[in-house]
Design a protein around this motif. Sequence first.
Motif, short mmCIF file in Angstrom:
data_model
loop_
_atom_site.label_atom_id
_atom_site.label_comp_id
_atom_site.label_asym_id
_atom_site.label_seq_id
_atom_site.Cartn_x
_atom_site.Cartn_y
_atom_site.Cartn_z
N LYS A 400 11.72 -1.17 2.74
CA LYS A 400 10.60 -1.28 1.50
C LYS A 400 9.60 -2.35 1.69
N GLN A 401 8.59 -2.61 2.17
CA GLN A 401 8.00 -4.29 2.10
C GLN A 401 7.21 -4.39 0.12
N THR A 402 8.20 -5.43 0.00
CA THR A 402 7.62 -5.52 -1.32
C THR A 402 6.90 -7.04 -1.46
N GLU A 407 10.94 -8.49 -6.72
CA GLU A 407 11.25 -6.78 -6.90
C GLU A 407 12.24 -6.50 -5.58
N ALA A 408 11.79 -7.34 -4.63
CA ALA A 408 13.06 -7.32 -3.66
C ALA A 408 14.31 -6.85 -4.20
N ASN A 663 13.38 4.97 1.29
CA ASN A 663 13.45 3.63 1.14
C ASN A 663 15.05 3.18 0.98
N THR A 678 17.02 0.82 -3.66
CA THR A 678 16.20 1.04 -3.31
C THR A 678 15.84 -0.32 -1.56
N THR A 680 14.52 -2.89 0.16
CA THR A 680 13.71 -4.32 0.33
C THR A 680 13.42 -5.32 1.34
N THR A 682 11.14 -9.20 2.71
CA THR A 682 9.76 -9.72 1.88
C THR A 682 9.85 -11.05 2.61
N ASP A 771 7.04 2.85 -6.81
CA ASP A 771 8.94 3.12 -6.76
C ASP A 771 9.39 4.66 -6.90
#
Length: 775
Positions: A400-402, A407-408, A663, A678, A680, A682, A771
């Motif tokens: 998942k793009q963060t 967040e990553a 994800n 999750t 991630t 970045t 989220d």
Amino acid sequence: MEEANMDGRGRRGFDEIHVGETCHVQTAENRFGPQVLEDIKTFVYEGPHATFMDMDDDDDEDEEDEDEDDDDIEDEYGVIEILGLLGPTEEAVEGAEESGLGMEEETGHASSSQQQQQGFPRMARLRCNLTAMSQRYNLYFAAYQDKIYVFQPKKAPQILPPPSLILSPRRTKIAKMLGGSIDRNFGHQMNNIMVGNLGNFEVILFAFDDGDVGAYYTHAIARCVRANAGRDGGASSRQTAPKEFFHDNVGLSAWGLAIHELSRLLAVSSNRHEVTVFAFATSDDPSRPCSLEQDTSPKVWSGQTALELEKHFQSRTRTWRIVLPSGPEGRNMPSIAFCDDDTGYADKVVAADIDGNTWIFDIWKIGSYPIMYAPNATRGLNNHRYIGWSVMVLPDSSFKQTGTLSEALGLPPNEIIRCTPSSRPGMPLPETEAWLDTTCSLFYVRDLAPDPDAFIRQRHPGGAYLRAHIEGSLQSAMDGSPDVESEVNQDDDEDWSDMVDSDSDVGGANDVSDTPAASQTQDNRWAALAKVPGPKGAAINDISSDVHLGRTIIPSFGQTPPLDGSATSLISFANDSLTRTHNTKSMKFQHAKFPPFLSKNMTMLRTQCTDIELQPFDPQGTGIICKSVLTHHNHHNRRNEPWDLARHYSERVSMLLHVPELNLVVAGALNGRVALLTLTKTTKGIHGVPVRRGFRVDWVLPRRSDEVKRVRPLCALHGIAISPVPDAKARGLDLHGRQPRLPPVWYRLLLHYVDHTILMYDICRQARDEDLMIF
């Protein structure tokens, strides 16, 4: 742990996960009645011998019946193979089922009254994941010793009703001769089961301690469940049960399992320190290019040149049993995964062994060497061995793009530790250019049952994580604190491809020429080939025939040993595994030259006793590690824990489930706890290194609030399983309605404990950019 709550944001600085309060629980008393509670308690707390006490009284009679039917079974499987069921196509499956080859009238259904007479099914202990759920049908599978119980899950509180079907996979002749590795008296107990897609069909694949492996089609199981619905299970009624479409033996205790949908491959790892891939004959898997214009390769066992054998091998015109031995450093392999090429077909197998090594095998190239990713030490903190338990290969689309590094990775950048040998005393330092430790992210996992301050002090007495957390938090709160997070240009595909060009030395290694297997060029990859004619039967003489018989191949040696299908020939072949592994050369991970597609798009997720790592295939990439994610935690400080909850048994993250739509990776440990990770990606970097992909620990279940209510039993975890919640418009056993489901798509996660307690969580993500939520 104190939590900030400003503008709906948690201490991690981004919108955190929303979690409901409900953990659905079904107790053993609800499932079997109060009369079994004392027997279940005895089973849970007794020593390892308790696992093997539930042998059927009529087991000898069953074995005699099996012996009488063995010839018929072999004949049927021969017919099925000719029909192409082992390389399944829809037409072949339907034709075989109409002819009766795919179904058999048996008494495979157990009524609730029979369940009460038996009390409760016993479980094998200290195995991998022994539960699974179909992604197409409302079917839940639980492996109890040598049987698979099939349930139709419901809403709480009656999560698992009485079983709709009980499957009893037969035991092969070679399995009877080999016995088990864990228990010699009752070796036919399952170590692992999994569900996945094989071609157009979903299958359930299982592995036994005596080396047997087998598989059923889930649509055949669903058909039997429908056919048996409404019957009382009495002796006068004839129940239907599906037949295994695949059944074989890998020569010793089987553990790791993998299924590849597009390539129609099944893979099994064993205590022979090797991986066996079953490649079913198919016509739609394109062969890899193999030019024979200047064929200077040597002749091999089959009488062909190495390149001729490779072209024939890759054509998929016959069924192959592909044996991939590790090197002399290899050990037992509890987990494996397939790795794709740029067309989406399976190209490699990745395996984790119990010494912490990760092995990367090329499936289709003759003369190829395995690649070994080895830790630099053999013991971790507190005298715990550095043991590899699980591995998973994840494509870039799973991440998942963060927007930020917090967040990553789930923590402020100031608390991310750049690993060096001095900062990780006693721990293996993986062979990668950069390695980031995110263990401090556990301070930010809400409702975490064990106190991170306490267990980090206990597990990591050096205090590095406590200092990083305290100093990082203070620094983040100061005005004008330095920004350690930086923007890194990783989005330019062309630049990134140049960065991982396989024509240049990788990882700065200057001793590549000193490693015989380092470059894997066409000239030197024939070094290990058996360049002499094989024994009688080794030649492949039927390559121009319309019907190609199944063969065995060891690609690294170019050998095609003849097997006549008898138990003695299979045992003789299996016993040669020690010679195979001893003679297999391997190359180190930092010397490997992976294709740009692999280095750029694929990432390995690996687990040890309590730690979780994310390792890129590019040795110059940045690895991520979070330690002590799933530590043993005795909630309420209860006394007299069951024997298999001891740390050296239960601290093994041996269960991994992947939910691409969310994800999400679900990681489970035998100590009864699971982590929701999750995945991630970045464009940020830290400490001067880019962080292309990572993961954050969103939740550890059961939560502290759940354990305060004592919903988690004090026993080991039998298995974990996840599937979509049935669509309201779905009919019968189907999970999905006719129309595509719009987000949020709900999933149900089941935790199945050794005392038969079931915990269920409902999970969803509102959209791709939001989220995870648990209700």
